[in-house]
Design an enzyme around this catalytic site. Structure first.
Site, PDB file in Angstrom:
ATOM      1  N   GLU A 262     -18.035 118.523  69.498  1.00 10.11           N
ATOM      2  CA  GLU A 262     -17.769 119.710  68.684  1.00 10.11           C
ATOM      3  C   GLU A 262     -16.455 119.476  67.941  1.00 10.11           C
ATOM      4  O   GLU A 262     -15.455 119.119  68.566  1.00 10.11           O
ATOM      5  CB  GLU A 262     -17.631 120.940  69.580  1.00 10.11           C
ATOM      6  CG  GLU A 262     -18.873 121.295  70.368  1.00 10.11           C
ATOM      7  CD  GLU A 262     -18.594 122.436  71.339  1.00 10.11           C
ATOM      8  OE1 GLU A 262     -18.540 123.589  70.887  1.00 10.11           O
ATOM      9  OE2 GLU A 262     -18.405 122.152  72.544  1.00 10.11           O
ATOM     10  N   ARG A 477     -18.975 113.265  84.989  1.00 11.91           N
ATOM     11  CA  ARG A 477     -17.832 113.455  84.102  1.00 11.91           C
ATOM     12  C   ARG A 477     -16.610 112.761  84.688  1.00 11.91           C
ATOM     13  O   ARG A 477     -16.464 112.658  85.908  1.00 11.91           O
ATOM     14  CB  ARG A 477     -17.570 114.954  83.965  1.00 11.91           C
ATOM     15  CG  ARG A 477     -16.469 115.319  83.009  1.00 11.91           C
ATOM     16  CD  ARG A 477     -16.406 116.828  82.839  1.00 11.91           C
ATOM     17  NE  ARG A 477     -15.275 117.219  82.030  1.00 11.91           N
ATOM     18  CZ  ARG A 477     -15.101 118.438  81.528  1.00 11.91           C
ATOM     19  NH1 ARG A 477     -16.003 119.360  81.771  1.00 11.91           N
ATOM     20  NH2 ARG A 477     -14.044 118.726  80.800  1.00 11.91           N
ATOM     21  N   LYS A 487      -9.468 122.458  75.940  1.00 12.87           N
ATOM     22  CA  LYS A 487      -8.877 122.759  74.626  1.00 12.87           C
ATOM     23  C   LYS A 487      -8.040 124.029  74.703  1.00 12.87           C
ATOM     24  O   LYS A 487      -6.931 124.091  74.168  1.00 12.87           O
ATOM     25  CB  LYS A 487      -9.997 122.936  73.590  1.00 12.87           C
ATOM     26  CG  LYS A 487     -10.814 121.685  73.341  1.00 12.87           C
ATOM     27  CD  LYS A 487     -12.108 122.007  72.609  1.00 12.87           C
ATOM     28  CE  LYS A 487     -13.021 120.783  72.606  1.00 12.87           C
ATOM     29  NZ  LYS A 487     -14.367 121.086  72.088  1.00 12.87           N
TER      30      LYS A 487
END
Length: 766
Positions: A262, A477, A487
């Protein structure tokens, strides 16, 4: 229940095993159906223990129950008589999901009707032993007998393994005779040291295997292009085989992956694993990888993020086959949404955003509204006739985590970075991702483990629209301790003045690591060491730092810098004497070049390299202990210690003599002469605790856990003149100090160096 228990014990299961089986509802249902089917063929007493064992094994391993009756019949008719044949049968039905099954092909693939005689086994074993006879006689019973077994089984695929083993044992005994005392001695253990190696072609390495080796061919047990249906959990529809055929015509059987970030933030160390996995898997298998921006949320997207993401991908050494955007497909996605409504799989809903949050969302009162009504309302959404939050398009399906009817489209009156004001409705990730994968004919949709809960919706949506359905594969992950990568949390750190920006070298964003001086090869090597694992990985930063040292040790030229200078005047050298001293760029390999630095009667050393009072074990300069100067060829001895009014040592007067005539000193220290003044920034961990986001470890939140000593700025460090022409991000090893990189803030008048990592610590050195 009692009847089922009796049924299971009648086929040879122990009572305990039968009871355990009953606890597994799916398995007990399949096994019951299989046994009843076998009894229809052979009669109630015609299922013996051997047949029962095969039925149990088949029921517990079969993924697609529509083949249960077919396989039960094959076992009951004794077409499938061994575990070897059963394994082949399970593989066959998995790779042939479409009806009807060709009985002839099935029989050939599973060895139905094949009879292996004792004479054939004897001949095959004799042939194998003849091939290895010389080595067998030499090594006797230390020879790897498994090799003989393997080769004999390859020659007679459907032979009974026990019979082959017995024949091997008989023929080996006949050749070698009984075991002697020497044969019975224990074989000495071989200690194998796995060495670290660098795969120059990829600049990726791992203990024993490079990243490319981990990703190549069969290493990951992924499906082959076009054989999506062989993957566990993949949903096969009547259209699947036709769609896969068209897919193969387009791709030519080439592997296709994508990296779909993104564009609303900067990539971090976790993304480095995703980049290496997606681009690396394609590269290792002669495939292609798309860089696709998931630009479906115009409120948070900025040009700087698009640019930074591509920069980081290319910095890590990968070139996208094509750069695409989800927004490239906005019209196609809209058309598919209209089709989804027409098929009765989506509806326009007016529940508010707050009502749709969480997992216990109340059922929508608009779920069963007429298709034509939803089509009209969706068109109105597109034309901007509703306010934000007044209507959404929802899909009629339940996700694996229990979330019902996820949103496919929502209204946002925000101009899009690429399409401007053309659209006021934007698709969600759950709707967009799988369809963009389908449009780009992705073969392997690789994503992190948290998306496993969305796998069923991924398959559902593709199949609901009858479009090509890729396979979603999940991997663990990558997380690091002592940091945050969210973020939202990084923005808080910036807004609170804790860090300067996304590229502050204390962060673990990729731009921050680049600024700090981490080479891209080291980050790729780190990903290779961590490996392609399914489990979630939390790693200490020191493993990454170790990878950095390994690369910089071979690539960062040496220089000398003094962070806390102490002036030293050499009294027996003339004031105007200046000598150029040659310093190798890489002392371990002087063929890689050298540079010169001036040497005069005034030099500067580290304050810590002098102690006025001698301590046990201290090997550097004291009034009673001389020390060598690296590369200069001199040993210095203290003659006078000069202090300021507060008693602090500010200068030493020393004499020097050649290392050729002096007694060998206990240590050699670095120094600078006629140096450049520079700023040095020393970085430590940003947080005090391993898991700053864990409330049990940090009750007051991550902002309360900031390490006050995470940054130390030394404004007047001294560095030798060899670095004068350095460019931003050039890297050096400052001898005995650490690895450093030139910061982009540097100017011609003021050089600024960031400490990348310290040198490897030697706890015994004082």
């Amino acid at each position: 229940m009692a009847d089922t228990l009796s049924l299971f014990t009648s086929i040879g299961l122990s009572e305990q095993k039968a009871k355990e089986t009953l606890k597994n509802e799916a398995l007990s249902s399949s096994l019951k159906e299989a046994v009843i089917q076998a009894q229809r063929v052979n009669g109630a007493s015609g299922v013996d223990k051997a047949m029962g064992t095969l039925l149990y094994s088949m029921a517990s391993r079969l993924k697609d129950n529509k083949r249960l009756t077919f396989l039960s019949d094959c076992i009951a008719q004794r077409k499938i008589c061994s575990e070897l044949q059963l394994a082949a049968a399970l593989d066959f039905v998995k790779s042939h999901p479409a009806d009807p099954i060709s009985q002839k092909e099935f029989d050939e693939a599973c060895g139905v009707g094949v009879v292996i005689t004792p004479e054939q086994i004897e001949d095959a074993v004799e042939s194998v032993i003849k091939t290895h006879k010389e080595q067998l006689i030499k090594e006797r019973y230390r020879f790897n007998m498994g090799l003989l077994m393997g080769e004999a089984r390859s020659a007679l695929k459907w032979a009974d393994g026990k019979v082959i083993k017995n024949e091997v044992d008989v023929q080996v005994l006949h050749l070698l005779g009984p075991k002697t005392e020497a044969d019975l001695e224990k074989k000495p253990k071989l200690y194998i040291f796995i060495t670290l190696f660098i795969c120059k072609g990829d600049a990726n390495f791992v203990e024993g295997r490079s990243l490319m080796e981990q990703l190549r061919g069969e290493a990951l047990k992924f499906h082959k292009p076009g054989e999506n249906y062989t993957t566990e959990g993949y949903v096969v529809t009547p259209k699947t085989m036709e769609l896969l055929k068209k897919h193969l015509e387009i791709t030519g059987g080439q592997i296709r992956t994508r990296f779909p970030p993104e564009p609303n933030g900067i990539l971090h160390i976790g993304h480095a694993k995703a980049i290496n996995f997606n681009f690396g898997y394609a590269k290792a298998n002669d495939g292609i990888c798309f860089l696709r921006y998931d630009d479906t949320n115009p409120e948070k997207e900025e040009e700087k993020y698009f640019t930074a993401i591509r920069d980081m991908v290319e910095w890590l050494g990968y070139t996208p086959y094509q750069v695409t955007h989800a927004s490239d497909n906005f019209q196609k996605l809209y058309d598919l949404a209209v089709d989804l409504i027409r098929r009765g799989h989506a509806y326009v809903c007016h529940q508010k955003g707050e009502e749709l949050k969480g997992h216990n969302v109340p059922p929508s009162p608009w779920r069963d509204r007429p298709v034509e009504e939803s089509l009209v309302l969706f068109e109105r959404m597109k034309k901007g006739m509703f306010s934000e939050g007044e209507a959404t398009l929802r899909m009629k399906m339940v996700m694996e985590d229990g979330k019902m009817d996820p949103v496919a489209y929502r209204i946002k009156y925000t101009p899009h970075h690429r399409t401007g004001d053309e659209w006021c409705i934007y698709p969600t990730y759950d709707y967009t991702h799988c369809l963009c994968d389908s449009i780009e004919n992705i073969t392997h949709s690789l994503c992190t483990k948290e998306f496993q809960a969305r796998r069923s919706s991924y398959y559902w949506l593709c199949n609901a629209l009858d479009v090509y359905c890729p396979v979603q594969w999940e991997y663990g992950r990558l997380n690091l301790t002592y940091t945050v990568v969210s973020k939202r949390k990084i923005i808080k750190l910036v807004e609170n003045g804790v860090v300067r920006d996304w590229d502050d070298p204390r962060l673990f964003t990729l731009t921050a690591l680049r600024r700090r001086g981490f080479p891209p090869e080291a980050i790729n090597n780190f990903c290779a060491r961590v490996g392609v694992t399914v489990s979630q990985t939390t790693t200490e930063p020191h493993l990454l730092e170790s990878c950095v040292r390994d690369v910089l040790n071979d690539s960062a030229p040496r220089a000398m810098a003094v962070l806390e200078p102490l002036k030293v005047t050499i009294t027996n050298l003339p004031q105007d004497k200046k000598v150029d001293v040659r310093v190798p760029n890489f002392p371990a390999n002087e063929a890689k070049g050298s540079h010169t630095v001036p040497f005069t009667n005034t030099i500067f050393i580290e304050q810590s390299d002098f102690r006025e009072v001698m301590e046990k074990g201290y090997k550097r300069l004291t009034p009673d202990q001389p020390v060598g100067l690296r590369h200069a060829g001199y040993v210095i001895s203290v003659q006078k210690v000069i202090k300021d009014s507060k008693g602090k040592v500010v200068e030493l007067e020393v004499t020097c003599c050649s290392t050729d005539t002096a007694e060998k000193p206990k240590a050699f220290i670095h120094w600078v002469s006629q140096p450049l003044v520079c700023e040095v920034r020393l970085y430590e961990r940003l947080f005090l605790h391993k898991h700053p986001e864990d409330p049990s470890e940090v009750p007051n939140g991550f902002l309360s856990d900031i390490n006050p000593n995470s940054l130390q700025v030394i404004s007047s460090a001294l560095v030798d003149t060899s670095v004068k022409g350095a460019k931003a991000l050039d890297k050096f090893q400052f001898e005995r100090v650490g690895y450093f990189s030139l910061d982009p803030d540097s100017t011609a008048d003021k050089l600024i160096f960031n400490r990348t990592v310290t040198l490897k610590e030697d706890p015994g050195k004082i």
